[in-house]
Design a protein around this motif. Sequence first.
Motif, PDB file in Angstrom:
ATOM      1  N   GLN A   1       3.761   8.332 -20.345  1.00 38.84           N
ATOM      2  CA  GLN A   1       3.443   8.009 -18.957  1.00 38.84           C
ATOM      3  C   GLN A   1       2.201   7.121 -18.916  1.00 38.84           C
ATOM      4  O   GLN A   1       1.218   7.391 -19.602  1.00 38.84           O
ATOM      5  CB  GLN A   1       3.183   9.302 -18.159  1.00 38.84           C
ATOM      6  CG  GLN A   1       3.007   9.107 -16.692  1.00 38.84           C
ATOM      7  CD  GLN A   1       4.322   8.875 -15.957  1.00 38.84           C
ATOM      8  OE1 GLN A   1       5.386   9.004 -16.559  1.00 38.84           O
ATOM      9  NE2 GLN A   1       4.254   8.526 -14.693  1.00 38.84           N
ATOM     10  N   VAL A   2       2.264   6.078 -18.138  1.00 35.44           N
ATOM     11  CA  VAL A   2       1.151   5.151 -17.975  1.00 35.44           C
ATOM     12  C   VAL A   2       0.779   5.099 -16.504  1.00 35.44           C
ATOM     13  O   VAL A   2       1.642   4.946 -15.639  1.00 35.44           O
ATOM     14  CB  VAL A   2       1.522   3.741 -18.465  1.00 35.44           C
ATOM     15  CG1 VAL A   2       0.397   2.767 -18.176  1.00 35.44           C
ATOM     16  CG2 VAL A   2       1.841   3.766 -19.953  1.00 35.44           C
ATOM     17  N   GLN A   3      -0.491   5.228 -16.218  1.00 30.11           N
ATOM     18  CA  GLN A   3      -0.975   5.071 -14.852  1.00 30.11           C
ATOM     19  C   GLN A   3      -1.783   3.788 -14.772  1.00 30.11           C
ATOM     20  O   GLN A   3      -2.611   3.504 -15.652  1.00 30.11           O
ATOM     21  CB  GLN A   3      -1.827   6.269 -14.440  1.00 30.11           C
ATOM     22  CG  GLN A   3      -1.009   7.546 -14.284  1.00 30.11           C
ATOM     23  CD  GLN A   3      -1.831   8.701 -13.742  1.00 30.11           C
ATOM     24  OE1 GLN A   3      -3.015   8.817 -14.037  1.00 30.11           O
ATOM     25  NE2 GLN A   3      -1.211   9.543 -12.953  1.00 30.11           N
ATOM     26  N   LEU A   4      -1.541   3.033 -13.717  1.00 35.59           N
ATOM     27  CA  LEU A   4      -2.179   1.734 -13.550  1.00 35.59           C
ATOM     28  C   LEU A   4      -2.986   1.736 -12.254  1.00 35.59           C
ATOM     29  O   LEU A   4      -2.489   2.162 -11.206  1.00 35.59           O
ATOM     30  CB  LEU A   4      -1.119   0.631 -13.484  1.00 35.59           C
ATOM     31  CG  LEU A   4      -0.164   0.541 -14.665  1.00 35.59           C
ATOM     32  CD1 LEU A   4       0.934  -0.481 -14.390  1.00 35.59           C
ATOM     33  CD2 LEU A   4      -0.903   0.196 -15.946  1.00 35.59           C
ATOM     34  N   VAL A   5      -4.198   1.244 -12.337  1.00 33.71           N
ATOM     35  CA  VAL A   5      -5.065   1.178 -11.163  1.00 33.71           C
ATOM     36  C   VAL A   5      -5.630  -0.230 -11.044  1.00 33.71           C
ATOM     37  O   VAL A   5      -6.358  -0.689 -11.935  1.00 33.71           O
ATOM     38  CB  VAL A   5      -6.222   2.196 -11.250  1.00 33.71           C
ATOM     39  CG1 VAL A   5      -7.122   2.072 -10.026  1.00 33.71           C
ATOM     40  CG2 VAL A   5      -5.672   3.619 -11.376  1.00 33.71           C
ATOM     41  N   GLU A   6      -5.274  -0.891  -9.943  1.00 37.46           N
ATOM     42  CA  GLU A   6      -5.772  -2.238  -9.700  1.00 37.46           C
ATOM     43  C   GLU A   6      -7.110  -2.189  -8.955  1.00 37.46           C
ATOM     44  O   GLU A   6      -7.379  -1.258  -8.190  1.00 37.46           O
ATOM     45  CB  GLU A   6      -4.788  -3.055  -8.848  1.00 37.46           C
ATOM     46  CG  GLU A   6      -3.398  -3.204  -9.440  1.00 37.46           C
ATOM     47  CD  GLU A   6      -2.431  -2.188  -8.892  1.00 37.46           C
ATOM     48  OE1 GLU A   6      -1.214  -2.468  -8.910  1.00 37.46           O
ATOM     49  OE2 GLU A   6      -2.880  -1.103  -8.452  1.00 37.46           O
ATOM     50  N   SER A   7      -7.910  -3.212  -9.171  1.00 31.99           N
ATOM     51  CA  SER A   7      -9.163  -3.367  -8.444  1.00 31.99           C
ATOM     52  C   SER A   7      -9.516  -4.836  -8.394  1.00 31.99           C
ATOM     53  O   SER A   7      -8.918  -5.653  -9.102  1.00 31.99           O
ATOM     54  CB  SER A   7     -10.295  -2.567  -9.108  1.00 31.99           C
ATOM     55  OG  SER A   7     -10.533  -3.045 -10.417  1.00 31.99           O
ATOM     56  N   GLY A   8     -10.486  -5.177  -7.552  1.00 32.78           N
ATOM     57  CA  GLY A   8     -10.970  -6.546  -7.492  1.00 32.78           C
ATOM     58  C   GLY A   8     -10.481  -7.344  -6.306  1.00 32.78           C
ATOM     59  O   GLY A   8     -10.888  -8.499  -6.124  1.00 32.78           O
ATOM     60  N   GLY A   9      -9.602  -6.757  -5.514  1.00 31.02           N
ATOM     61  CA  GLY A   9      -9.130  -7.469  -4.335  1.00 31.02           C
ATOM     62  C   GLY A   9     -10.207  -7.524  -3.259  1.00 31.02           C
ATOM     63  O   GLY A   9     -11.272  -6.912  -3.381  1.00 31.02           O
ATOM     64  N   GLY A  10      -9.928  -8.288  -2.213  1.00 31.59           N
ATOM     65  CA  GLY A  10     -10.884  -8.382  -1.122  1.00 31.59           C
ATOM     66  C   GLY A  10     -10.611  -9.583  -0.256  1.00 31.59           C
ATOM     67  O   GLY A  10      -9.541 -10.192  -0.333  1.00 31.59           O
TER      68      GLY A  10
END
Length: 123
Positions: A1-10
Amino acid sequence: QVQLVESGGGLVQAGGSLRLSCAASGRTFSSYAMGWFRQAPGKEREFVAGISSRGVITHYADSVKGQFTISRDNAKNTAYLQMNSLKPEDTAVYYCAARKSTMPTMTYTYDYWGQGTQVTVSS
């Protein structure tokens, strides 16, 4: 299982830049090809960029070639999307995805998806 978390938007003005990050859990990140997709309001999710498991091969949608750059750091379990010269039409929710393959694809056949990060480009 892989969990992905995006960041950096705005929110950014037209012509500006953003770098999105996609942090992955697990110890097998280097065996997954990664992709970035985006979905604008009222539109279907579309492929943006993909990168092979070792970062050697990249693919881009024609609409972002020369404007966006995908990369990855397997030591940090993170994929990136550098977005330059942003335009209002780049406004969308951006999703990263992981595929149990060494090669990326432009189709939706990825095994894991993040929750997305909003990118808004003002004119």
